[in-house]
Design a protein around this motif. Structure first.
Motif, PDB file in Angstrom:
ATOM      1  N   ALA A  85      37.650  32.466  34.050  1.00  0.00           N
ATOM      2  CA  ALA A  85      38.732  32.959  33.196  1.00  0.00           C
ATOM      3  C   ALA A  85      39.869  31.948  33.222  1.00  0.00           C
ATOM      4  CB  ALA A  85      39.218  34.323  33.682  1.00  0.00           C
ATOM      5  N   ASP A  86      40.180  31.380  32.064  1.00  0.00           N
ATOM      6  CA  ASP A  86      41.242  30.381  31.950  1.00  0.00           C
ATOM      7  C   ASP A  86      41.052  29.268  32.978  1.00  0.00           C
ATOM      8  OD1 ASP A  86      43.464  29.274  30.734  1.00  0.00           O
ATOM      9  OD2 ASP A  86      44.878  30.300  32.057  1.00  0.00           O
ATOM     10  N   ASN A  87      39.819  28.754  33.039  1.00  0.00           N
ATOM     11  CA  ASN A  87      39.443  27.626  33.902  1.00  0.00           C
ATOM     12  C   ASN A  87      39.479  27.941  35.400  1.00  0.00           C
ATOM     13  OD1 ASN A  87      39.054  25.781  31.683  1.00  0.00           O
ATOM     14  ND2 ASN A  87      41.280  25.699  31.489  1.00  0.00           N
ATOM     15  N   THR A  88      39.536  29.223  35.758  1.00  0.00           N
ATOM     16  CA  THR A  88      39.520  29.620  37.163  1.00  0.00           C
ATOM     17  C   THR A  88      38.345  30.562  37.404  1.00  0.00           C
ATOM     18  OG1 THR A  88      41.938  29.432  37.331  1.00  0.00           O
ATOM     19  CG2 THR A  88      40.815  30.729  39.014  1.00  0.00           C
ATOM     20  N   THR A  89      37.523  30.247  38.392  1.00  0.00           N
ATOM     21  CA  THR A  89      36.358  31.081  38.693  1.00  0.00           C
ATOM     22  C   THR A  89      36.799  32.438  39.230  1.00  0.00           C
ATOM     23  OG1 THR A  89      35.024  29.124  39.179  1.00  0.00           O
ATOM     24  CG2 THR A  89      34.228  31.229  40.043  1.00  0.00           C
ATOM     25  N   VAL A  90      36.231  33.494  38.672  1.00  0.00           N
ATOM     26  CA  VAL A  90      36.556  34.859  39.102  1.00  0.00           C
ATOM     27  C   VAL A  90      35.842  35.156  40.417  1.00  0.00           C
ATOM     28  CG1 VAL A  90      36.253  37.314  38.553  1.00  0.00           C
ATOM     29  CG2 VAL A  90      36.980  35.708  36.763  1.00  0.00           C
ATOM     30  N   THR A  91      36.622  35.507  41.437  1.00  0.00           N
ATOM     31  CA  THR A  91      36.055  35.875  42.729  1.00  0.00           C
ATOM     32  C   THR A  91      36.501  37.264  43.176  1.00  0.00           C
ATOM     33  OG1 THR A  91      37.881  34.775  43.867  1.00  0.00           O
ATOM     34  CG2 THR A  91      35.881  33.477  43.506  1.00  0.00           C
ATOM     35  N   GLY A  92      37.386  37.885  42.411  1.00  0.00           N
ATOM     36  CA  GLY A  92      37.892  39.212  42.747  1.00  0.00           C
ATOM     37  C   GLY A  92      38.915  39.631  41.706  1.00  0.00           C
ATOM     38  N   PRO A  93      39.511  40.807  41.862  1.00  0.00           N
ATOM     39  CA  PRO A  93      40.502  41.276  40.890  1.00  0.00           C
ATOM     40  C   PRO A  93      41.773  40.431  40.937  1.00  0.00           C
ATOM     41  CG  PRO A  93      40.386  42.767  42.761  1.00  0.00           C
ATOM     42  CD  PRO A  93      39.283  41.769  42.950  1.00  0.00           C
ATOM     43  N   GLY A  94      42.519  40.442  39.841  1.00  0.00           N
ATOM     44  CA  GLY A  94      43.778  39.703  39.793  1.00  0.00           C
ATOM     45  C   GLY A  94      44.601  40.116  38.597  1.00  0.00           C
ATOM     46  N   PRO A  95      45.907  39.864  38.612  1.00  0.00           N
ATOM     47  CA  PRO A  95      46.790  40.280  37.516  1.00  0.00           C
ATOM     48  C   PRO A  95      46.551  39.539  36.206  1.00  0.00           C
ATOM     49  CG  PRO A  95      47.982  38.917  39.094  1.00  0.00           C
ATOM     50  CD  PRO A  95      46.643  39.196  39.699  1.00  0.00           C
TER      51      PRO A  95
END
Length: 273
Positions: A85-95
């Motif tokens: 998501a937006d060049n960042t790998t999803v590893t858990g929940p976030g705002p």
């Protein structure tokens, strides 16, 4: 001109540049172990969602739509593959990823204002008290709760509670908005009203949005593309329909448009086979 100024390595396989992509899902697989062996819900699912795009996902019950959404939200472990998501790998929940569920899950003893403020305080911890107050009041007004924002959640109708949920999600300024059948428990009149509220707020905010729905007409009204999932197990993307209607959209005008029923027939035919 763009080809000469942007490194061709930044182009991804569907012809878009990587900086145009907000959500990049590659070979996503979800496996649940059972006494009879592994149950594969999603199998090597690929999907790319552009910035400021609104997509809807439809498919039969059990095809893994909600599983996919909760994996994007970081609430469900990935068995194999990646979500970026937006060049960042999803590893858990976030705002950066806001979720609107079928039930808004408000704290019933708090007011609509305080329910929204809970999240705003966390996300904008370094802002001033006035800034946070302005954000909460702005979004509650946008969803039509200007005169009811200090009523307790338990005293609000189901439709009004879902308006609070919509306000809360937008107020947190996520990069991706995830909607899991947010109007599924509402009567048809309230559903139509909240669809219009969602469209109005989204048109202003232009947050990348992914919505699960069983409603073909809702998909056509809201989405830029409709993603059709194959039946499970081992579900993946079966078909994608581009909805070529200009925005902002008017429900009455869409129904009169000759392409509306072509889109509708395409989606229904997919679901029936």
């Amino acid at each position: 001109m763009a080809e000469t100024t942007i490194n061709k390595e930044s182009r991804i396989d569907n012809g878009l540049f990587s900086n145009e992509i907000m959500l990049d899902i590659n070979q996503l697989t979800k496996i649940y172990p059972t006494p009879k062996g592994d149950y594969v819900v999603l199998d090597d699912l690929d999907l790319k969602v552009k910035r400021e795009e609104f997509i809807s996902i439809i498919g039969h019950s059990g095809c893994g739509k909600s599983t996919l959404l909760t994996m994007i939200a970081g609430l469900n472990e990935i068995s194999r593959g990646t979500i970026v998501a937006d060049n960042t790998t999803v590893t858990g929940p976030g705002p950066d990823r806001g979720v609107i569920f079928q039930s808004p899950s408000l704290l019933p003893w708090l007011s609509a204002y305080d329910n929204v403020m809970l999240g705003v305080k966390q996300v904008f911890a370094h802002g001033t008290k006035k800034d946070r107050d302005d954000i909460v009041k702005y979004y509650l007004a946008k969803v039509g709760l200007e005169d009811a924002m200090f009523k307790k959640a338990k005293d609000l109708s189901q439709g009004m509670q879902q308006r609070v949920g919509i306000a809360r999600a937008f107020a947190l300024k996520p990069k991706v908005l995830l909607l899991d059948e947010p109007f599924g428990m509402l009567d048809s009149l309230t559903r139509g009203e909240l669809q219009d509220v969602l469209v109005e707020v989204w048109n202003q905010e232009k947050i990348t949005a992914i919505m699960i729905t069983h409603d073909v007409d809702e998909s056509i009204l809201l989405a830029d593309r409709v993603i059709m999932m194959t039946s499970g197990p081992r579900a993946k993307v079966g078909d994608i329909l581009e909805i070529d209607f200009e925005r902002p959209r008017n429900r009455a005008e869409l129904i009169e448009h000759p392409d509306y029923y072509k889109y509708r027939e395409h989606l229904i035919n997919f679901l029936e086979h």
